[in-house]
Design a protein around this motif. Structure first.
Motif, PDB file in Angstrom:
ATOM      1  N   LEU A   1      22.996  34.585 -16.073  1.00 60.73           N
ATOM      2  CA  LEU A   1      21.827  35.203 -15.098  1.00 60.73           C
ATOM      3  C   LEU A   1      22.367  34.432 -13.636  1.00 60.73           C
ATOM      4  O   LEU A   1      23.276  33.504 -13.613  1.00 60.73           O
ATOM      5  CB  LEU A   1      20.639  34.636 -15.319  1.00 60.73           C
ATOM      6  CG  LEU A   1      19.984  35.109 -16.784  1.00 60.73           C
ATOM      7  CD1 LEU A   1      18.408  34.711 -16.946  1.00 60.73           C
ATOM      8  CD2 LEU A   1      20.205  36.546 -16.916  1.00 60.73           C
ATOM      9  N   ALA A   2      21.850  35.132 -12.692  1.00 57.33           N
ATOM     10  CA  ALA A   2      22.182  34.791 -11.506  1.00 57.33           C
ATOM     11  C   ALA A   2      21.802  33.149 -11.211  1.00 57.33           C
ATOM     12  O   ALA A   2      22.142  32.493  -9.955  1.00 57.33           O
ATOM     13  CB  ALA A   2      21.477  35.522 -10.302  1.00 57.33           C
TER      14      ALA A   2
ATOM     15  N   ARG B   1      20.793  33.772 -25.011  1.00 53.84           N
ATOM     16  CA  ARG B   1      21.318  34.447 -25.956  1.00 53.84           C
ATOM     17  C   ARG B   1      20.311  35.416 -26.753  1.00 53.84           C
ATOM     18  O   ARG B   1      19.122  34.749 -27.064  1.00 53.84           O
ATOM     19  CB  ARG B   1      21.782  33.303 -27.008  1.00 53.84           C
ATOM     20  CG  ARG B   1      22.450  34.168 -28.242  1.00 53.84           C
ATOM     21  CD  ARG B   1      23.091  33.196 -29.163  1.00 53.84           C
ATOM     22  NE  ARG B   1      22.201  32.095 -29.523  1.00 53.84           N
ATOM     23  CZ  ARG B   1      22.623  30.883 -29.728  1.00 53.84           C
ATOM     24  NH1 ARG B   1      24.141  30.473 -29.576  1.00 53.84           N
ATOM     25  NH2 ARG B   1      21.780  29.706 -30.111  1.00 53.84           N
ATOM     26  N   ILE B   2      20.849  36.707 -26.674  1.00 54.91           N
ATOM     27  CA  ILE B   2      19.579  37.443 -26.986  1.00 54.91           C
ATOM     28  C   ILE B   2      20.111  38.147 -28.633  1.00 54.91           C
ATOM     29  O   ILE B   2      21.353  38.379 -28.589  1.00 54.91           O
ATOM     30  CB  ILE B   2      19.400  38.832 -26.075  1.00 54.91           C
ATOM     31  CG1 ILE B   2      19.331  38.331 -24.646  1.00 54.91           C
ATOM     32  CG2 ILE B   2      18.398  39.848 -26.763  1.00 54.91           C
ATOM     33  CD1 ILE B   2      18.212  37.614 -24.579  1.00 54.91           C
TER      34      ILE B   2
ATOM     35  N   ILE C   1      20.193  28.963 -23.930  1.00 56.18           N
ATOM     36  CA  ILE C   1      21.331  27.988 -24.195  1.00 56.18           C
ATOM     37  C   ILE C   1      22.168  27.508 -22.980  1.00 56.18           C
ATOM     38  O   ILE C   1      23.150  27.389 -23.228  1.00 56.18           O
ATOM     39  CB  ILE C   1      22.244  29.038 -25.220  1.00 56.18           C
ATOM     40  CG1 ILE C   1      22.807  30.180 -24.456  1.00 56.18           C
ATOM     41  CG2 ILE C   1      21.395  29.337 -26.532  1.00 56.18           C
ATOM     42  CD1 ILE C   1      23.783  30.800 -25.138  1.00 56.18           C
ATOM     43  N   SER C   2      21.428  27.466 -21.892  1.00 60.11           N
ATOM     44  CA  SER C   2      22.113  26.763 -20.879  1.00 60.11           C
ATOM     45  C   SER C   2      22.630  25.459 -21.229  1.00 60.11           C
ATOM     46  O   SER C   2      23.799  25.189 -20.706  1.00 60.11           O
ATOM     47  CB  SER C   2      21.016  26.711 -19.674  1.00 60.11           C
ATOM     48  OG  SER C   2      20.533  28.117 -19.375  1.00 60.11           O
ATOM     49  N   LEU C   3      21.958  24.668 -21.658  1.00 60.64           N
ATOM     50  CA  LEU C   3      22.373  23.050 -21.976  1.00 60.64           C
ATOM     51  C   LEU C   3      23.548  23.314 -22.923  1.00 60.64           C
ATOM     52  O   LEU C   3      24.486  22.505 -22.913  1.00 60.64           O
ATOM     53  CB  LEU C   3      21.205  22.340 -22.599  1.00 60.64           C
ATOM     54  CG  LEU C   3      21.689  20.821 -22.767  1.00 60.64           C
ATOM     55  CD1 LEU C   3      21.997  20.180 -21.511  1.00 60.64           C
ATOM     56  CD2 LEU C   3      20.208  20.086 -23.305  1.00 60.64           C
TER      57      LEU C   3
ATOM     58  N   SER D   1      26.571  24.440 -21.324  1.00 57.60           N
ATOM     59  CA  SER D   1      27.090  23.357 -20.207  1.00 57.60           C
ATOM     60  C   SER D   1      27.780  22.305 -20.997  1.00 57.60           C
ATOM     61  O   SER D   1      28.702  21.873 -20.572  1.00 57.60           O
ATOM     62  CB  SER D   1      25.758  22.905 -19.289  1.00 57.60           C
ATOM     63  OG  SER D   1      26.203  21.694 -18.524  1.00 57.60           O
ATOM     64  N   GLU D   2      27.052  21.895 -22.123  1.00 56.14           N
ATOM     65  CA  GLU D   2      27.841  20.972 -22.807  1.00 56.14           C
ATOM     66  C   GLU D   2      29.251  21.516 -23.376  1.00 56.14           C
ATOM     67  O   GLU D   2      30.098  20.756 -23.369  1.00 56.14           O
ATOM     68  CB  GLU D   2      27.000  20.476 -23.981  1.00 56.14           C
ATOM     69  CG  GLU D   2      25.856  19.811 -23.601  1.00 56.14           C
ATOM     70  CD  GLU D   2      24.809  19.334 -24.785  1.00 56.14           C
ATOM     71  OE1 GLU D   2      25.022  19.815 -25.768  1.00 56.14           O
ATOM     72  OE2 GLU D   2      23.945  18.533 -24.556  1.00 56.14           O
ATOM     73  N   ALA D   3      29.076  22.717 -23.886  1.00 50.94           N
ATOM     74  CA  ALA D   3      30.227  23.303 -24.400  1.00 50.94           C
ATOM     75  C   ALA D   3      31.482  23.438 -23.118  1.00 50.94           C
ATOM     76  O   ALA D   3      32.446  22.962 -23.494  1.00 50.94           O
ATOM     77  CB  ALA D   3      30.086  24.719 -24.762  1.00 50.94           C
TER      78      ALA D   3
END
Length: 506
Positions: free
Chosen positions: A345-346, A352-353, A370-372, A375-377
């Motif tokens: 997203l902007a 994750r859908i 799944i932003s975190l 980010s960790e990945a």
């Protein structure tokens, strides 16, 4: 007496014959009173004699309605019996004054019958005129039609669904056995629950409940259908108690699911087979920002994803013309259990859908933040890239082997020194392949079999190999790293040795 001649006798016989013929001709012209003409049979009639509302005499035989008719008195039964042919007969026979005569013609098409009511001071005579000769053929046809009608009548009586008919005045004129098994006031309560009855050619269906008279049993539910007919209104009741109970259990189950999913961090949106939103949890509101009122209105799939796009909770489609077909493809894939996608997203968030099929054609979409995780990945990938960059810039050629002696990773110097490309065959490179590459690259040393045994036993090793023809020296080190992992280091010291020699000779 004179004797007659033959000529005179012949003339006398001829005159007698002419007289006889004249008498016979005249006799044919006169009427014959001895030959009776056949009389036409009189039109059939039935008579009913009432004193007040009580029938005191009739000649209808066994055709008179029996006591199973629901009417209260003889006159009401008489009205119900004839009402479908002669319309609304007087409700109260006392309202017909003495000496008054009333005539009612049949309302049915092609029916010449009529009913005459003649009132006297103490009684009322009703005469039913059928209006036609009672010939054997007509009687036979009438009996045949009655026999044909008996078949559907018996079927209606034996039907498991209650069926009853109310006359034009709202009184019960017929019911089948299932309706008769109801308590006495149930038919009236169910009929009244529909409110105003439909007009001609109209049919109405409504679900109604019938409470238990004693209050000890649960309510019974019926889909009640009423239709207008010539004799009044026909009611058909279908028992849907089991269906209502199943729907109630389903609603309770959905509410239980809703309470269960309320604490999940994953957003849930379940669409039924009609593609309308049937279930969602609070996490969906938190993740998408969609209004609760919009979700509670049960939008369809298209409206739901259009709202997500407007709220910038999903990527803007590159080709909006194909947007709806893409949504349909997404729903179809989800019904097949094949849909999964990640939306960047902007706002910097990543969702994750996941689409999952449900029974009866329903489909569920799961929304996970799944932003975190992303980010960790990314950080882990950056660290791996940094580590690889560091070891690639070391002077030594380094490789790390797993406990089963497979090459886990190595730096660029290791591939360059041994002339192998570990990126293309990293998972298939084993210790024996590495030793063979070392022997091929530096055949003058006899240390390679020893290295293979040392690595196999997990013993450390540190040796220097002097290369032929002034190629310098090669430092070889094997270092156990724990948990069965080992590191192999090869460092070429040709430039270092040359610099030391120049420094010593000055």
């Amino acid at each position: 007496m004179a004797t007659m001649t033959i000529t005179e006798i012949a003339a006398l016989l001829a005159g007698a014959m002419l007289v006889s013929l004249a008498v016979i001709w005249l006799a044919g012209l006169l009427p014959n009173p001895a030959r009776p003409r056949p009389d036409r049979p009189a039109a059939p009639q039935c008579h009913f004699l009432f004193r007040g509302a009580t029938l005191i005499d009739h000649d209808a035989g066994a055709l008179w309605p029996d006591e199973s008719d629901a009417a209260d008195d003889d006159w009401s039964r008489f009205r119900n019996w004839l009402g479908f042919r002669f319309g609304d007969l007087p409700v109260d026979p006392h309202g017909i004054t003495a000496g008054q005569s009333l005539t009612f013609d049949s309302t049915l098409p092609d029916d010449p019958a009529r009913l005459e009511l003649q009132a006297s001071a103490r009684s009322l005579r009703a005469t039913l005129h059928e209006g036609g000769p009672s010939c054997p053929a007509h009687l036979h046809e009438g009996r045949r039609r009655l026999m044909v009608l008996d078949v559907p009548k018996a079927a209606l009586h034996a039907a498991p669904q209650p069926v009853w008919i109310l006359g034009q005045d709202g009184h019960l004129i017929w019911q089948n056995d299932a309706a008769g098994a109801f308590p006495s006031d149930s038919i009236a309560r169910m009929s009244a629950a529909l409110g105003p009855l439909p007009e001609p050619t109209d049919t109405r269906t409504q679900r109604i409940s019938l409470p238990d008279a004693d209050g000890t049993a649960p309510d019974r539910w019926f889909d009640l259908t009423v239709t207008r007919m010539q004799a009044g209104h026909a009611f058909y009741a279908c028992d849907v108690t089991a269906l209502v109970s199943a729907e109630s259990a389903q609603r309770d189950f959905v509410q239980t699911l809703g309470r269960t999913f309320a604490d999940l961090p994953t957003g849930l949106a379940v669409f039924d087979r009609a593609k309308s939103l049937a279930l969602f949890n609070p996490a969906l509101i938190d993740l998408t920002g969609l209004p609760a009122g919009f979700l509670s209105a049960r939008p369809n799939v298209m409206s739901f994803f259009d709202m997500l796009r407007d709220a910038q909770v999903m990527p803007e489609p590159k080709n909006y013309a194909n947007w709806r077909s893409q949504i349909n493809d997404m729903v179809s894939a989800a019904r097949g259990g094949l849909y999964q996608d990640c939306w960047s997203l902007a706002t910097g968030q990543t969702y994750r859908i996941t689409g999952r099929p449900h029974p009866n054609g329903a489909v569920a979409f799961l929304f996970e933040d799944i932003s975190l995780e992303v980010s960790e990945a990314r950080n882990h990938r950056s660290e791996m890239d940094l580590r690889q960059a560091v070891i690639d810039n070391l002077d030594a050629a380094i490789a790390v082997l797993s406990p089963d002696h497979r090459l886990m990773f190595c730096n660029a110097g290791f591939g360059t020194l041994l002339g192998i490309d570990p990126d293309s065959s990293l998972a298939d490179t084993r210790l024996r392949d590495i030793v063979s590459a070392c022997q091929a690259r530096f055949p003058q040393s006899t240390l390679w079999p020893i290295l293979e045994r040392q690595i196999a036993t997990g013993a450390p090793l540190s040796e220097r190999i002097r290369l032929a023809q002034g190629a310098g020296q090669l430092d070889l080190r094997h270092i156990p790293l724990g948990r069965g992992n080992t590191m192999l280091s090869l460092c070429h010291h040709a430039a270092k040795d040359a610099a030391l020699m120049q420094e010593r000779t000055g």
